[in-house]
Enzyme design. Structure first.
Site, PDB file in Angstrom:
ATOM      1  N   HIS A 105       0.834  -1.195   0.000  1.00 49.22           N
ATOM      2  CA  HIS A 105       0.000   0.000   0.000  1.00 49.22           C
ATOM      3  C   HIS A 105       0.870   1.247   0.000  1.00 49.22           C
ATOM      4  CE1 HIS A 105       0.641  -0.971   4.276  1.00 49.22           C
ATOM      5  NE2 HIS A 105       0.414   0.303   4.576  1.00 49.22           N
ATOM      6  N   HIS A 107       0.810   5.390   0.909  1.00 50.56           N
ATOM      7  CA  HIS A 107       0.155   6.477   1.635  1.00 50.56           C
ATOM      8  C   HIS A 107       0.292   7.764   0.824  1.00 50.56           C
ATOM      9  CE1 HIS A 107       0.105   4.351   5.629  1.00 50.56           C
ATOM     10  NE2 HIS A 107       1.076   3.675   5.023  1.00 50.56           N
TER      11      HIS A 107
END
Length: 145
Positions: A105, A107
């Protein structure tokens, strides 16, 4: 050393399967973007691949390319939606690198001059606020066509 295999029961895999709700911002065939529930700043958004990958090093290159394109698109919308001076974009790998959810992932955090990032463990954000932030980003994305 920690077990470095992909765990299909991680929280982001559960979000992808619809088992856990999220405040969706953007979705295409290969990626999903949603609000971080423990934001380090107003508008903190996460972008993940739909393909299973523990981190950057085990991601399929095609999935990684799609993720990068989505990160760029979402980051542009986040910056606009929050009238940010800049962005902090970061990605962690393995516990020693700061990773706590073992699904790749990225950010995206809009930033303003002189305003520090909050701690990520600072607690869950209000759902109403997250929904409003997601709506602001979606509105910009819809305007981009």
């Amino acid at each position: 050393m920690a077990d470095a295999r992909y765990d299909p029961d991680n929280i982001f895999a559960k979000i992808l399967r619809g088992e856990i709700p999220c405040h969706r911002v953007y979705e295409d065939a290969h990626t999903l973007a949603f609000m971080d529930v423990m934001p380090q700043g107003e508008g903190h958004t996460l972008v993940i691949p739909k393909a299973p990958a523990r981190g950057l090093l085990d991601a399929d290159p095609a999935s990684l390319a799609a993720l990068t394109a989505s990160v760029q698109r979402v980051a542009q919308a986040v910056k606009t939606a929050f009238k940010a001076d800049g962005l902090t974009v970061f990605q962690f790998n393995e516990p020693a690198g700061g990773q706590t959810v073992f699904h790749l992932h990225v950010h995206v955090v809009p930033r303003r001059e002189g305003v520090p990032l909050k701690r990520h463990e600072g607690g869950m954000a209000d759902n109403t606020v997250l929904a409003e932030h997601a709506a602001r980003i979606r509105a910009v994305l819809e305007g981009q066509g």
